[in-house]
Design an enzyme around this catalytic site. Structure first.
Site, mmCIF file in Angstrom:
data_model
loop_
_atom_site.group_PDB
_atom_site.id
_atom_site.type_symbol
_atom_site.label_atom_id
_atom_site.label_comp_id
_atom_site.label_asym_id
_atom_site.label_seq_id
_atom_site.Cartn_x
_atom_site.Cartn_y
_atom_site.Cartn_z
ATOM 1 N N GLU C 70 38.064 48.631 25.944
ATOM 2 C CA GLU C 70 38.335 47.332 25.451
ATOM 3 C C GLU C 70 37.283 46.837 24.566
ATOM 4 O O GLU C 70 37.556 45.903 23.749
ATOM 5 C CB GLU C 70 38.408 46.681 26.829
ATOM 6 C CG GLU C 70 39.716 46.762 27.605
ATOM 7 C CD GLU C 70 39.594 47.967 28.646
ATOM 8 O OE1 GLU C 70 38.658 48.466 28.538
ATOM 9 O OE2 GLU C 70 40.728 48.379 29.319
ATOM 10 N N HIS C 139 43.419 44.002 39.775
ATOM 11 C CA HIS C 139 44.342 43.824 38.736
ATOM 12 C C HIS C 139 45.352 42.597 38.932
ATOM 13 O O HIS C 139 46.429 42.418 38.733
ATOM 14 C CB HIS C 139 45.345 45.210 39.018
ATOM 15 C CG HIS C 139 44.937 46.304 38.269
ATOM 16 N ND1 HIS C 139 43.905 46.932 39.041
ATOM 17 C CD2 HIS C 139 45.328 46.934 37.027
ATOM 18 C CE1 HIS C 139 43.473 48.193 38.055
ATOM 19 N NE2 HIS C 139 44.351 48.199 37.276
#
Lengths: 369, 331, 337
Positions: C70, C139
Site C-alpha cells: 500500500e 476490516h
C-alpha cells in the site's frame, strides 16, 4: 359496485411517485362537487398540490385520512349522486378501506416514457392518455416534462398528451447547438414526425411558448392549436436577474432565493424543488446548454426574442394564459395579444400554481375549430 | 510517440557542460557553507540539514535530466534543489522563512519544492520520496514522454518499508525510475555499517530484480557515468536501477549536531577526496577547462550567494493573511 | 435516463464515464483487475468486491493491478497526481491506512501548503469502511474521522447510489486529494441514478427528510438507519429532519446550524467510535454556534469505544441501529429542564 359511484384515487404525479398523503381535505362529506373542483391537498415526497375532481356529484365518503400514506391508485374518497343509497356507499367504502389496509392496490398506469432521435439528439418524452387528438406540452427554460404533472393527467382524459424534454433539459441530449429557437422547434416537430403524429395541439410555457410559435410558423400544417402559457417572445420585459441567477447558481443555497420569482406564493419554493433543480443543473452539459439558451432569451438585460411576427403568420386557434403576478415575464407582456386569460393568484408557473386554468384553456382551444 | 522523443543520454561532457556542472557543485557548496555560517548567528530558524560534501551526487545525476523528469529529495535537500534548477535566491529566502521564498515561507528548508522544475520537494519524512517517484515515473510511462523519476534517499531511508516497497513496485511495473541511495555513513547519529544489514545498499537491488551499482560519491565523473547508463536504460523502457553513492557529509546531521559519534573522516575527506578539488584537478589537467574559468565561476557564485542572503534578510515575512491560504485549491 | 442501479454499479459507472471523458484518469489497486501474472483470466475480480469490474478490458493499460504494497502504490498514485495523471487508487479496506498513512497525510495532504500553493495533487483514494459483514476488528472500522482531522484532505462519505456516482465524479475532477469512503455493506443497495454524468459538490449537505421536531445528522450508511428511525418516529408524531453531510471535509456547517436553529434539538449518528469522531465534532459545532437555539442536550449515537467485534451477537450491538436513534430522539424531544 354501482356505476354511479365514482372513486377519487391517489393521482400519479410524475414518473417516480408511488404514494402520497392527503394533508388536508378541502371538500367535506356532503359537499356538492363540480368537475375541476379542488378536493384535497396532496403531498408527495417531491411535491405538494391540489387534487381536482374529475367527476361531479356529492362527496359521499372520505376513505383516506389526513396524514395516511396512500399508494398511487388507491381510493381516497367516493363521489356519487345524492340519490345513490347510503348502504351502497357504505359497502363501497368498506371495500375501499379493506383494499387500502391490505396494500393490494393495482398500480395505475402512469405516463409511458420513450425517446426519439432528432437531428442527432435524443429527445425524451412521457405520454399519457389514448385520446384521438394529441396535445404536446413544451416546458420552459430549465424545466422538463415533469413540470406538467398537474396538467398532463387531467388532459389525458380526453387527449393523448405528450410532455417532452427540450434539448438541454430533463433526460434529453444536453447539446443545444447554437441554442436557437430553430433547434428547439426542430425538436418538437421531430418528435411529431418520429411518433407519426400528423397534427397536434401545442402547449408551451415561457421559452416553450416561443418554441411552439416557431414550430407552428415552420410547419403550420402540423399544428392544430397553440396554448401559450406566460410565453417568451412577446412584450418588452424580462427578469434577466432571475434567468442569470438560475443559470449561475452553484448550490441549493444560491438557487433557492432566485426561485421565489417563479411563484405568486414564495412558499411553493420548497427545499425539494431547489434540490431537484440542482440535480438537473449538475448534469454534464447543462451549464453549457443553459448558457447558450440564455443568449437566446436575453440581449443584455432586454428580451432577445420577438415571436409576435411569427405568430401573426400562423392561422390556428390560439389561447394565452398569464399569471397576473408573473415576476419573470410580467403579464403586461401580453398586452399586444388577443384574448389573454389572466390568472389572478398565479406567478410565472401557472401550470403548477393554477393548473386548472391551463387545463381549461387547452380544453377550450382544442375544441375550437 | 515515444519513438520520436529523445532517449539519448550524453556520456561525454564538453567544456561548457563541465563548467555548468562545476557551477552547480560550487553553488551547492557555497550555499551550504553560508547557511552553516548564518545559522550560527541565530538568524535562521528551525532545522537545517546541509549537503556539503555530497555535491557530486545531485549534480552527476541531475545533469542528465530535463523538464520531463522529476526528482524526489530528502530532508538534506538543498543540493538536489539547486541541481534540478530551483532558484537559489528563492531557496535562501525560504530558509529564512520569507514570503519571497520558494514556498512563501510555508515550507522551510525541509520542504523546498518547485514542481514546475520537476522538483517534488525536499521531504521531512525519511523514505517519503521513493513511492512518489514510482508515481512520477508511472505518469511519464503512461503519457509516453520518455521521462524518468529519480528518488534520492539516504542510508537511513534504505531501511524504510516505503523505500523497499517502491523498489519492488518499480520493478514489477518496469518503471523508468532511478533510486539513488546516498550513503553518507550516518543516519542521524547511527552508522550505516551497523544499521544496514547488507554489506552494501546496492546489494539489495538483486532482491528486487534490478541492477545495483556502487559509485564513489566524491567523484563527479563516476556518478555521471553510472547515472547516464541507468537513465538511458530507464528512458528506453529497460526499467529501474539502484545506484548507491558512497561518501561522507561535511557537517553534522543538522546544524548544531556536535558529531561526537564521528571519527576525523571529514578532515580527511575535505583534504583528499573533495569532489570540487578532484573535479578542478581533472579538468584542468586534461586541458578541457582553464583554471581561470573555474575561478571566475567561484567569484560569480560568491556574489550570487551574497546577494541571496542579503535579499532574503531584507524580504518580508508572510503575514496573518497567509496562514490559512494554500491548504486546498478549493474548499 | 434515471434507472435503478446499485451503489456498486453507480461507482463503476462513474469510474467508466470519467475514464472515457479524460484519459489522464487511471485506476490502480490490489486486484482492481485481478489475475495479473496468473495463468487464468485477466480481470478475474475487478476489485475485491467487484467495483472496478470490466474497466480493465474497456480501458487497456489504464487499470493497474498492484502488489500488496500500500505504501508504494498509494504513494505512486500521489506522485502520479503531481505529474499530470488523475489516479484513482483503491486502498481496499480503510483499516489498511495504517501501512500507508505517511503517504496520505504527510505527503499528499501537505504538498500544496508546504510548497506555498504551487502543488496540485488530484488523487482519489477509494476505500471501504464500516461494520456489518462480520469482518472483525481489522476490516470493519469507520475511520473517516482520522482523515477528516487532516488539513489538505477532502473526505467523502456517500449514503446512496445517487451520491456515490455524483460524488465520485466530483472527486475525480477535483484538484485536491480526496479520500472516498464506501460502506462495504452498501454495495448492493439500489437507488435511482441518472445515466448522464453529473457531479455533487463537496461541502453541500443533503437534506434527506424535512421535519421540525429534531435534527438528525447522520453519516454514510447511518443515513438509512436514521431514515428508518424517522419513519417509526413519524408514527408517534415526531417529525425528524435528516441531514446527510455527504462530505465530512469540507463540512456543510450552515445547513446543520440552520436546521438546529429551526428544530432546537440535535441527534448525531456516527458509526465511528465515540472519541474525536464526527458526532463530537458536529456536537461541538452546534453547542458553540447554536447554543441559544438548543432546547435539549445533544445526543450522540455512535459505536462504543471498542474495536469492532466478530461475533454477530456482538457486532449487531456495536453498530448504531434505528431503535437506538429513535430512543435518542425521544430523549431529546421529551427532555425537561
Amino acid at each position: 359496485m354501482n356505476d354511479a359511484i365514482r372513486k377519487v384515487v391517489m393521482p400519479k404525479w410524475g414518473l417516480s411517485m408511488t404514494s402520497g398523503k392527503v394533508t388536508e381535505w378541502i371538500a367535506s362529506e356532503g359537499d356538492e362537487i363540480a368537475d375541476g373542483d379542488d378536493l384535497a391537498e396532496i403531498d408527495t415526497d417531491k411535491i405538494a398540490g391540489a387534487l381536482e375532481s374529475a367527476d361531479e356529484g356529492v362527496l359521499r365518503r372520505i376513505i383516506a385520512q389526513v396524514g395516511e400514506d396512500v399508494p398511487v391508485g388507491a381510493t381516497l374518497a367516493l363521489i356519487a349522486p345524492a340519490d345513490v343509497p347510503d348502504a351502497e356507499l357504505d359497502e363501497a367504502a368498506l371495500l375501499a378501506r379493506e383494499e387500502l389496509d391490505s396494500g393490494a392496490v393495482a398500480e395505475v398506469a402512469g405516463p409511458v416514457t420513450g425517446s426519439v432521435e432528432v437531428e442527432g439528439r435524443t429527445i425524451c418524452f412521457a405520454a399519457l392518455g389514448e385520446g384521438e387528438e394529441t396535445v404536446v406540452l413544451v416546458h420552459g427554460y430549465g424545466g422538463d416534462k415533469n413540470s406538467w404533472l398537474f396538467v398532463q393527467e387531467p388532459l389525458s382524459q380526453s387527449h393523448t398528451v405528450y410532455a417532452l424534454d427540450l434539448p438541454g433539459h430533463g433526460e434529453s441530449t444536453k447539446d443545444v447547438g447554437d441554442g436557437s429557437l430553430d433547434v428547439l422547434a426542430g425538436a418538437v416537430l421531430g418528435l411529431l414526425a418520429e411518433r407519426g403524429i400528423e397534427r397536434a395541439h401545442l402547449v408551451g410555457h415561457s421559452l416553450g411558448g416561443a418554441v411552439v410559435v416557431a414550430a407552428a410558423a415552420r410547419e403550420p400544417a402540423r399544428v392544430a392549436s397553440l396554448t401559450l402559457v406566460a410565453p417568451a417572445g412577446f412584450g418588452s420585459r424580462i427578469n434577466a436577474g432571475y434567468l442569470r441567477g438560475f443559470a449561475e447558481a452553484r448550490s441549493r443555497r444560491e438557487l433557492k432565493p432566485h426561485l421565489a420569482a417563479l411563484f405568486a406564493d414564495p412558499g411553493q419554493v420548497t427545499r425539494q424543488l431547489a434540490d431537484d433543480l440542482m440535480r438537473y443543473k449538475r448534469l454534464d452539459g447543462v451549464d453549457k446548454a443553459l448558457g447558450a439558451l440564455l443568449g437566446t432569451l436575453l440581449d443584455g438585460d432586454e428580451p432577445a426574442l420577438d415571436v409576435a411576427p411569427l405568430l401573426s403568420e400562423v392561422d390556428v386557434p390560439v389561447a394565452v394564459v398569464w399569471g397576473r403576478r408573473d415576476a419573470v415575464l410580467p403579464a403586461t407582456n401580453g398586452e399586444g395579444l388577443d384574448d389573454v386569460e389572466y390568472v389572478e393568484q398565479a406567478g410565472h408557473m401557472v401550470h403548477l400554481e393554477q393548473p386548472n386554468a391551463v387545463v381549461a384553456a387547452v380544453n377550450a382551444v382544442t375544441n375550437r375549430r | 510517440m515515444t519513438d520520436t522523443l529523445s532517449t539519448a543520454v550524453s556520456h561525454e561532457l564538453d567544456g561548457n557542460a563541465l563548467l555548468d556542472a562545476y557551477r552547480t557543485m560550487r553553488t551547492i557548496r557555497a550555499f551550504e557553507e553560508r547557511v552553516h555560517a548564518e545559522f550560527a548567528t541565530g538568524e535562521i530558524p528551525g532545522f537545517v540539514h546541509l549537503y556539503a560534501g555530497e555535491e557530486a551526487s545531485a549534480t552527476g545525476v541531475c545533469v542528465h535530466l530535463d523538464d520531463r523528469d522529476a526528482i524526489a529529495s530528502t530532508h538534506r535537500g538543498h543540493g538536489h534543489c539547486i541541481a534540478k534548477g530551483v532558484d537559489v535566491k528563492a531557496m535562501m529566502a525560504e530558509i529564512y522563512g520569507r514570503r519571497t521564498g520558494s514556498c512563501h515561507g510555508k515550507g522551510g528548508s525541509m520542504h523546498i519544492a518547485d514542481l514546475s522544475k520537476g522538483m517534488l520537494g525536499a521531504n521531512g519524512i525519511v523514505g517519503g520520496g521513493p513511492p512518489l517517484i514510482c508515481g512520477t515515473a508511472l505518469a511519464a510511462k503512461q503519457k509516453g514522454t520518455g521521462g524518468v523519476g529519480v528518488a534520492f534517499f539516504g542510508d537511513g531511508a534504505s531501511n524504510q518499508g516505503t523505500t523497499l516497497e517502491a523498489l519492488n513496485l518499480a520493478s514489477v511495473w518496469q518503471l523508468p525510475a532511478i533510486f539513488v541511495a546516498e550513503n553518507n555513513g550516518y543516519a542521524e547519529a547511527t552508522s550505516s555499517t551497523w544499521s544496514v544489514a547488507a554489506d552494501n545498499i546496492a546489494d539489495r537491488a538483486a532482491g528486487f530484480g534490478m541492477p545495483g551499482v556502487i559509485v564513489d560519491g566524491f567523484d563527479f565523473f563516476a556518478v555521471h557515468e553510472a547515472a547516464a547508463e541507468a537513465i538511458q536504460r530507464a528512458r528506453e523502457g529497460g526499467g529501474p536501477t539502484l545506484i548507491e553513492v558512497k561518501f561522507t557529509r561535511y557537517f553534522g546531521h543538522f546544524e548544531g549536531d556536535q558529531q561526537t559519534y564521528r571519527a576525523d573522516e571529514v578532515a580527511n575527506a575535505r583534504e583528499h577526496l573533495d569532489c570540487l578539488k578532484r573535479f578542478r584537478t581533472r579538468v584542468t589537467e586534461t586541458g578541457q577547462v582553464e583554471a581561470a574559468q573555474l575561478d571566475a565561476v567561484d567569484a560569480q557564485v560568491t556574489d550570487l550567494i551574497d546577494a541571496a542572503v542579503e535579499e532574503a534578510k531584507a524580504a518580508p515575512k508572510p503575514t496573518a493573511a497567509d496562514l490559512e491560504t494554500d491548504v486546498y485549491i478549493e474548499y | 435516463m434515471a434507472r435503478t442501479i446499485s451503489y456498486r454499479e453507480a461507482l463503476n459507472e462513474a469510474l467508466a464515464q470519467e475514464m472515457e471523458r479524460d484519459e489522464s484518469v487511471i485506476v490502480l489497486g490490489e486486484d482492481n483487475a485481478g489475475g495479473a501474472g496468473s495463468p487464468g483470466e485477466d480481470d478475474a475480480w475487478g476489485g475485491v468486491l467487484g467495483v472496478t469490474k470490466g474497466l480493465y478490458h474497456r480501458f487497456p493499460g489504464r487499470v493497474l493491478d498492484t502488489p500488496i504494497s500500500e505504501s508504494a502504490f498509494v504513494g505512486a498514485a500521489i506522485g502520479a497526481a503531481t505529474s499530470g495523471l488523475r489516479p484513482v487508487a483503491e486502498l481496499m479496506f480503510i483499516d489498511f491506512m495504517g501501512v500507508c498513512f505517511d503517504q496520505i497525510f504527510n505527503q499528499a495532504a501537505k504538498f500544496r501548503y508546504m510548497f506555498g500553493g504551487k502543488a496540485k495533487t488530484p488523487v482519489v483514494i477509494r476505500t471501504m469502511y464500516g461494520a456489518g459483514l462480520r469482518a472483525a476488528a481489522q476490516h470493519s472500522q469507520a475511520l473517516y474521522p482520522i482523515f477528516t482531522h487532516i488539513p489538505g484532505l477532502k473526505v467523502v462519505v456517500p449514503s446512496s447510489p445517487y451520491e456515490a456516482k455524483g460524488l465520485m465524479i466530483q472527486s475525480i475532477r477535483d484538484d485536491d486529494p480526496v479520500i472516498f469512503c464506501e460502506h462495504k455493506a452498501m454495495y448492493d443497495v439500489t437507488g435511482e441514478v441518472p445515466e448522464d454524468s453529473y457531479t455533487i459538490p463537496f461541502g453541500e449537505a443533503g437534506v434527506v427528510r424535512d421535519g421540525d421536531d429534531v435534527t438528525i445528522v447522520a453519516i454514510g450508511r447511518m443515513v438509512s438507519v436514521a431514515e428508518e428511525a424517522a419513519k417509526q418516529l413519524a408514527d408517534s408524531g415526531v417529525e425528524a429532519e435528516i441531514i446527510d453531510p455527504r462530505t465530512t471535509s469540507p463540512l456543510d456547517t450552515e445547513t446543520i446550524l440552520e436546521s438546529v436553529e429551526n428544530t432546537g434539538r440535535l441527534v448525531v449518528v456516527d458509526e465511528a467510535t465515540p472519541r474525536c469522531n464526527l458526532a463530537t465534532d458536529i456536537s461541538a459545532l452546534v453547542a458553540k454556534e447554536a447554543f441559544g437555539s438548543l432546547r435539549a442536550p445533544i445526543e450522540m449515537v455512535t459505536a462504543p469505544h471498542t474495536p469492532v467485534p466478530f461475533s454477530d451477537a456482538l457486532e449487531d450491538l456495536y453498530i448504531p441501529d434505528a431503535q437506538r436513534v429513535a430512543n435518542a430522539v425521544k430523549t431529546v424531544v421529551e427532555w425537561k429542564r
